[in-house]
Design a protein around this motif. Structure first.
Motif, mmCIF file in Angstrom:
data_model
loop_
_atom_site.group_PDB
_atom_site.id
_atom_site.type_symbol
_atom_site.label_atom_id
_atom_site.label_comp_id
_atom_site.label_asym_id
_atom_site.label_seq_id
_atom_site.Cartn_x
_atom_site.Cartn_y
_atom_site.Cartn_z
ATOM 1 N N GLU A 159 0.849 -1.181 0.000
ATOM 2 C CA GLU A 159 0.000 0.000 0.000
ATOM 3 C C GLU A 159 0.889 1.237 0.000
ATOM 4 O O GLU A 159 2.015 1.211 0.508
ATOM 5 C CB GLU A 159 -0.890 0.010 1.244
ATOM 6 C CG GLU A 159 -1.808 -1.195 1.368
ATOM 7 C CD GLU A 159 -2.454 -1.273 2.734
ATOM 8 O OE1 GLU A 159 -2.103 -0.435 3.600
ATOM 9 O OE2 GLU A 159 -3.278 -2.165 2.952
ATOM 10 N N LEU A 160 0.372 2.325 -0.557
ATOM 11 C CA LEU A 160 1.099 3.591 -0.611
ATOM 12 C C LEU A 160 0.224 4.675 -0.010
ATOM 13 O O LEU A 160 -0.933 4.831 -0.403
ATOM 14 C CB LEU A 160 1.437 3.936 -2.064
ATOM 15 C CG LEU A 160 2.176 5.254 -2.302
ATOM 16 C CD1 LEU A 160 3.630 5.125 -1.871
ATOM 17 C CD2 LEU A 160 2.094 5.657 -3.775
ATOM 18 N N THR A 161 0.752 5.414 0.935
ATOM 19 C CA THR A 161 -0.004 6.503 1.552
ATOM 20 C C THR A 161 0.845 7.761 1.604
ATOM 21 O O THR A 161 2.083 7.702 1.537
ATOM 22 C CB THR A 161 -0.464 6.143 2.978
ATOM 23 O OG1 THR A 161 0.691 5.857 3.782
ATOM 24 C CG2 THR A 161 -1.385 4.935 2.967
ATOM 25 N N THR A 162 0.158 8.906 1.708
ATOM 26 C CA THR A 162 0.822 10.197 1.858
ATOM 27 C C THR A 162 0.136 10.965 2.978
ATOM 28 O O THR A 162 -1.018 10.675 3.322
ATOM 29 C CB THR A 162 0.741 11.020 0.562
ATOM 30 O OG1 THR A 162 -0.641 11.249 0.239
ATOM 31 C CG2 THR A 162 1.413 10.307 -0.599
ATOM 32 N N PRO A 163 0.798 11.962 3.554
ATOM 33 C CA PRO A 163 0.147 12.759 4.608
ATOM 34 C C PRO A 163 -1.105 13.481 4.126
ATOM 35 O O PRO A 163 -2.035 13.715 4.903
ATOM 36 C CB PRO A 163 1.235 13.750 5.024
ATOM 37 C CG PRO A 163 2.521 13.123 4.610
ATOM 38 C CD PRO A 163 2.208 12.351 3.368
ATOM 39 N N ALA A 164 -1.133 13.838 2.837
ATOM 40 C CA ALA A 164 -2.290 14.512 2.233
ATOM 41 C C ALA A 164 -2.132 14.410 0.726
ATOM 42 O O ALA A 164 -1.008 14.241 0.221
ATOM 43 C CB ALA A 164 -2.373 15.980 2.668
ATOM 44 N N PRO A 165 -3.225 14.486 -0.038
ATOM 45 C CA PRO A 165 -3.105 14.415 -1.497
ATOM 46 C C PRO A 165 -2.158 15.487 -2.037
ATOM 47 O O PRO A 165 -2.259 16.663 -1.681
ATOM 48 C CB PRO A 165 -4.538 14.656 -1.983
ATOM 49 C CG PRO A 165 -5.402 14.221 -0.852
ATOM 50 C CD PRO A 165 -4.643 14.589 0.386
ATOM 51 N N VAL A 177 1.037 15.780 -1.451
ATOM 52 C CA VAL A 177 2.210 16.027 -0.603
ATOM 53 C C VAL A 177 3.148 14.841 -0.802
ATOM 54 O O VAL A 177 2.885 13.736 -0.296
ATOM 55 C CB VAL A 177 1.823 16.175 0.874
ATOM 56 C CG1 VAL A 177 3.066 16.306 1.748
ATOM 57 C CG2 VAL A 177 0.917 17.391 1.053
ATOM 58 N N PRO A 178 4.261 15.023 -1.528
ATOM 59 C CA PRO A 178 5.085 13.889 -1.957
ATOM 60 C C PRO A 178 6.060 13.380 -0.893
ATOM 61 O O PRO A 178 7.286 13.429 -1.044
ATOM 62 C CB PRO A 178 5.812 14.434 -3.180
ATOM 63 C CG PRO A 178 5.968 15.887 -2.889
ATOM 64 C CD PRO A 178 4.725 16.290 -2.126
ATOM 65 N N ALA A 179 5.493 12.877 0.191
ATOM 66 C CA ALA A 179 6.239 12.160 1.233
ATOM 67 C C ALA A 179 5.500 10.833 1.372
ATOM 68 O O ALA A 179 4.297 10.825 1.672
ATOM 69 C CB ALA A 179 6.239 12.937 2.535
ATOM 70 N N TYR A 180 6.195 9.730 1.161
ATOM 71 C CA TYR A 180 5.507 8.464 0.926
ATOM 72 C C TYR A 180 5.812 7.415 1.985
ATOM 73 O O TYR A 180 6.961 7.278 2.428
ATOM 74 C CB TYR A 180 5.896 7.915 -0.456
ATOM 75 C CG TYR A 180 5.542 8.866 -1.565
ATOM 76 C CD1 TYR A 180 4.225 9.032 -1.958
ATOM 77 C CD2 TYR A 180 6.520 9.636 -2.190
ATOM 78 C CE1 TYR A 180 3.881 9.919 -2.977
ATOM 79 C CE2 TYR A 180 6.194 10.524 -3.208
ATOM 80 C CZ TYR A 180 4.867 10.663 -3.595
ATOM 81 O OH TYR A 180 4.543 11.542 -4.583
ATOM 82 N N THR A 181 4.770 6.686 2.341
ATOM 83 C CA THR A 181 4.901 5.502 3.185
ATOM 84 C C THR A 181 4.413 4.306 2.397
ATOM 85 O O THR A 181 3.273 4.287 1.920
ATOM 86 C CB THR A 181 4.089 5.649 4.478
ATOM 87 O OG1 THR A 181 4.587 6.762 5.231
ATOM 88 C CG2 THR A 181 4.196 4.383 5.329
ATOM 89 N N VAL A 182 5.299 3.325 2.237
ATOM 90 C CA VAL A 182 4.965 2.102 1.518
ATOM 91 C C VAL A 182 4.959 0.960 2.531
ATOM 92 O O VAL A 182 5.935 0.779 3.279
ATOM 93 C CB VAL A 182 5.984 1.803 0.407
ATOM 94 C CG1 VAL A 182 5.500 0.623 -0.440
ATOM 95 C CG2 VAL A 182 6.220 3.022 -0.469
ATOM 96 N N THR A 183 3.892 0.203 2.543
ATOM 97 C CA THR A 183 3.768 -0.921 3.468
ATOM 98 C C THR A 183 3.630 -2.208 2.683
ATOM 99 O O THR A 183 2.644 -2.409 1.963
ATOM 100 C CB THR A 183 2.559 -0.737 4.393
ATOM 101 O OG1 THR A 183 2.664 0.520 5.070
ATOM 102 C CG2 THR A 183 2.499 -1.850 5.425
ATOM 103 N N HIS A 184 4.650 -3.071 2.787
ATOM 104 C CA HIS A 184 4.637 -4.384 2.138
ATOM 105 C C HIS A 184 4.193 -5.430 3.151
ATOM 106 O O HIS A 184 4.639 -5.417 4.311
ATOM 107 C CB HIS A 184 6.044 -4.744 1.631
ATOM 108 C CG HIS A 184 6.553 -3.863 0.551
ATOM 109 N ND1 HIS A 184 6.421 -4.156 -0.781
ATOM 110 C CD2 HIS A 184 7.218 -2.670 0.606
ATOM 111 C CE1 HIS A 184 6.971 -3.200 -1.506
ATOM 112 N NE2 HIS A 184 7.463 -2.281 -0.686
ATOM 113 N N ARG A 185 3.365 -6.368 2.709
ATOM 114 C CA ARG A 185 2.839 -7.382 3.623
ATOM 115 C C ARG A 185 3.172 -8.782 3.112
ATOM 116 O O ARG A 185 2.995 -9.110 1.937
ATOM 117 C CB ARG A 185 1.337 -7.225 3.786
ATOM 118 C CG ARG A 185 0.932 -5.847 4.306
ATOM 119 C CD ARG A 185 -0.522 -5.757 4.699
ATOM 120 N NE ARG A 185 -0.900 -4.385 5.007
ATOM 121 C CZ ARG A 185 -0.634 -3.769 6.162
ATOM 122 N NH1 ARG A 185 0.024 -4.445 7.113
ATOM 123 N NH2 ARG A 185 -1.008 -2.516 6.356
#
Length: 799
Positions: A76-82, A84-92
């Protein structure tokens, strides 16, 4: 110990299917991309200079279990707000969760990656880095070394260097060992593939396609990937970034982009999904601008089908067309200062002859050398938009406009290449830009250039249907329309040859299929005639052309209806999903859904479906692709119907088109329709009293009652007769101020069946042409293949 296997397998880039892109709004000179949940190409110190293929991770234990996280395809890929190019990627994975936070260090030439591995005991993290320094995977050297107690992974090619270091939460070095190898022979992935664990510890891999692997001592670490012109500079920057908690630069990145997003003027009445995409699109435009050469924007931070090639250009180049289209996107959300920088850059890189290179590196050095006349016209349109909005702020555009208009006047209307960079001829799209640019140029030109620019614009505008519209063809009869605009007419049509007698090559098809009748190829190029104000959406010819284009080019996908560039296009994957390799099958373009949406707006139709389609075709991070796969799913090739293909992603032009369509809906018409053009034509085809003869546009006949206008690129005397040289006249050309010297021969009284004959004396060179030119006079309308539309009354451009 040196690694075996030099030079490694032939290098390639990684997939162009990007999840996201980012850069900082501060001193940092790195641009990063994410794809398949890991770090892909990183560009430094300019936006046209990629330096790595990718930086991924292997998770493994000592019992033989290992997996490469990018191959899990569960993230999954998330950002603090639409936007805003700071990314958190969560691999499961059933044994672990791997979380990766990725940003550029706002203050340094460093990419920061905060990695956390949660799950079974005994699992460890191994970074896997593929340098491609100097914009290529060849000739790189990699090594492992310690720098003041910090173990680092290094690579160098000439004066491009990188260093990867890691720190634990106490800011101590967190790499315990490393290995350098040659890809496909002695790299870390091969080590795991052969042994199930890291067994190699090669110190150096000299000059080849190289890769680096390390082992992290902890399960939560911060990696710093630093770049510099020496290894010492690269490692110094990387270690400097690792001295402070990751939260600091993360907050700074988020705050800067949040503030910038607040400055964007976006239609707030948009539904949430469209507003999200608009914010992302605005950021995509901003990210693709360089800082060394402000105003320069590359077409995409990607290499189409990069996993199959080591292309040095890709799409990280500047095209004047894409750049102006992107500037239009900037203006759509009020970024006028950004658009001014684009104009500054274009003025600085214009050739003395008046045109721009087909595409170029940021410093203006050409990459390809084709001539595309729309790329000469577009900068004039940008200058006009800024001028009419009162946003030039002192930029002097007169000389740029004069040179560009001169180039158009002396080289048009036939373009060396169309906007798809394939064929020479008469493209409705390019013609629309040429005409609009000449009308806009007249706003700032002095006499006599001003008057001639308008006359030439009227001349070419009056001939668009003669040159590019056909009727009563097999296609027309099959689809129940009277006629339609062709994609492009061969160059000789400008001299009076019928479109239906000509052929155009399909560049990306096998040779046996490459030569096709011009009247068989249909595209959406003609929509630019409506968009720029030369024709009306309800013109019967336009409606028929739209009907045919929709039938031939539109494809319905789970993401919505998307259009192909033209029928029989070959720019796309093979039928089996393998990458485009010079030939293929053209796929559908979300960009064209936006262009079709602009026509729908002018036709009074609902535009939301077109915006929604563009949104649904985007990646999980909102990147709009160049093309989407448009047939049955091929999951083994990661190709799903209506989803991004292996072409460029993001396509900056497509993001600009999305923003412009949003703004156009609010405005009620295309936001980039030039005011001077609409004032002059109001969407109606004009009429002129002359027929033009040029060396590159030799009129084959003259309609009775019309003037013969002879246009030359040097001063001359025209020696002419209308009665077979029984009586003769000599008329000197006049200088138009745009590189053309012309004379209007008073031939209106020559009867049908008569003939105008002339030759040319070049006054500056004191020589004769050496041939007689004969132009027969025929019944009215002889030079047209279709009945002309009623002449429009023209309002002066300043009304």
């Amino acid at each position: 110990m040196n690694a075996p296997g030099q030079p490694g397998i032939p290098p390639t880039w990684t997939s162009s299917a990007k999840d996201a892109v980012s850069t900082a709004l501060a001193a940092s000179r790195v641009w990063l991309t994410l794809g398949h949940g890991i770090l892909n190409e990183v560009y430094w110190p300019r936006v046209d200079s990629p330096q790595i293929r990718d930086l991924g991770f292997i998770v493994a234990d000592d019992q033989g279990f290992w997996t490469e996280v990018k191959r899990l395809d569960q993230y999954e890929l998330t950002t603090p707000a639409p936007g805003v190019p700071a990314y958190t990627v969560t691999h499961r994975h059933h044994r672990f969760t791997f979380t990766l936070d990725v940003i550029p260090d706002p203050d340094r030439d460093v990419v920061l990656l905060h990695a956390r591995l949660d799950g079974d005991e005994g699992l460890r993290l191994y970074p896997l880095l593929a340098p491609h320094l100097g914009n290529t995977g060849g000739g790189n050297t990699a090594w492992v070394d310690a720098h003041d107690g910090w173990l680092g992974l290094f690579a160098q090619r000439d004066d491009a260097c990188l260093a990867l270091c890691a720190a634990d939460l106490a800011h101590r070095g967190a790499l315990v060992r490393g290995s350098a190898g040659f890809v496909g022979a002695s790299d870390g992935w091969q080590d795991f593939n052969q042994h199930g664990r890291m067994t190699w510890g090669y110190d150096r891999a000299e000059s080849g396609n190289v890769a680096l692997m390390g082992e992290a001592v902890a399960r939560e670490v911060v990696f710093g990937l630093g770049f510099g012109d020496t290894p010492d500079m690269a490692v110094t920057l990387a270690v400097s970034s690792l001295q402070s908690p990751f939260a600091g630069p993360w907050r700074k990145q988020v705050a800067a982009w949040t503030a910038w997003q607040a400055s964007c003027r976006l239609p707030q009445e948009l539904p949430a999904d469209l507003l999200r995409e608009a914010r992302i699109s605005a950021t995509v435009l901003k990210v693709h601008e360089d800082r060394t050469a402000p105003g320069a924007m590359v077409a995409s931070l990607s290499v189409p089908w990069g996993q199959s090639r080591d292309d040095t250009g890709g799409y990280h180049l500047v095209w004047a067309r894409d750049l102006v289209e992107s500037a239009g996107g900037l203006l759509a959300f009020g970024a006028t200062s950004d658009a001014r920088r684009v104009l500054d850059y274009l003025i600085a890189t214009q050739h003395l002859s008046g045109n721009w290179t087909q595409n170029q590196w940021l410093d203006g050095r050409p990459f390809w050398s084709g001539v595309q006349l729309d790329e000469t016209g577009f900068p004039i349109l940008l200058a006009t938009r800024l001028r009419d909005a009162g946003e030039l702020h002192g930029i002097e555009i007169g000389e740029m406009v004069r040179r560009a208009a001169t180039y158009l006047a002396t080289n048009g209307p036939v373009t060396g290449q169309d906007r798809w960079e394939e064929d020479a001829g008469l493209s409705p799209f390019t013609l629309a830009v040429e005409v609009a640019a000449l009308v806009c140029a007249a706003e700032v030109l002095d006499e006599p250039a001003r008057s001639y620019a308008l006359e030439l614009a009227d001349t070419w505008n009056s001939r668009i249907e003669d040159w590019t519209y056909v009727a009563d063809t097999d296609l027309a009869r099959e689809h129940g329309v009277e006629g339609y605009y062709v994609r492009i007419a061969p160059p000789e049509v400008a001299a009076g040859t019928s479109v239906m007698n000509g052929f155009v090559p399909i560049k990306n098809r096998p040779l046996a299929d490459a030569r096709v009748s011009a009247d068989h190829i249909v595209s959406l190029e003609f929509l630019e005639l409506v968009r720029l104000g030369l024709r009306r959406a309800d013109d019967p010819k336009m409606r028929d052309s739209v009907r045919l284009a929709d039938a031939l080019l539109a494809v319905d996908t789970p993401s919505g209806r998307v259009w192909h560039r033209y029928n029989d296009d070959g720019y796309g994957e093979q039928a089996d999903g393998s990458p485009f390799n010079g030939v293929g099958i053209g796929r559908a373009w979300p960009l064209l859904a936006g262009e079709r949406g602009h026509y729908a707006l002018d036709a009074g139709q609902d535009v939301r479906p077109y915006l929604e389609t563009m949104t649904r075709t985007s990646s999980m991070g909102g990147m709009i692709p160049e093309q989407v796969w448009d047939t049955a799913d091929l999951p083994e090739e990661h190709l799903l119907d209506g989803r991004p293909s292996g072409s460029a992603m993001p396509l900056v032009w497509a993001h600009a088109e999305f923003l412009k369509l949003c703004a156009s809906v609010e405005l009620g018409h295309a936001i980039d329709r030039p005011g001077p053009v609409w004032n002059r034509y109001h969407g109606e085809r004009p009429s002129v009293p002359w027929t033009t003869w040029r060396f590159n546009q030799r009129a084959r006949a003259l309609s009775a009652g019309r003037i013969l206008r002879v246009e030359l690129t040097a001063p001359a005397r025209v020696h002419w007769s209308t009665d077979g040289w029984q009586t003769v006249a000599d008329t000197d050309t006049r200088d138009t101020g745009l590189g053309i010297h012309l004379v209007d021969l008073p031939t209106g009284e020559v009867p049908v069946g008569g003939e105008v004959v002339f030759t040319i004396y070049w006054t500056a060179e004191d020589r004769w042409l050496g041939e007689n030119v004969m132009v027969p006079v025929e019944a009215a309308g002889a030079e047209s293949r279709v009945e002309p539309a009623p002449a429009a009354e023209h309002a002066p451009a300043d009304e």
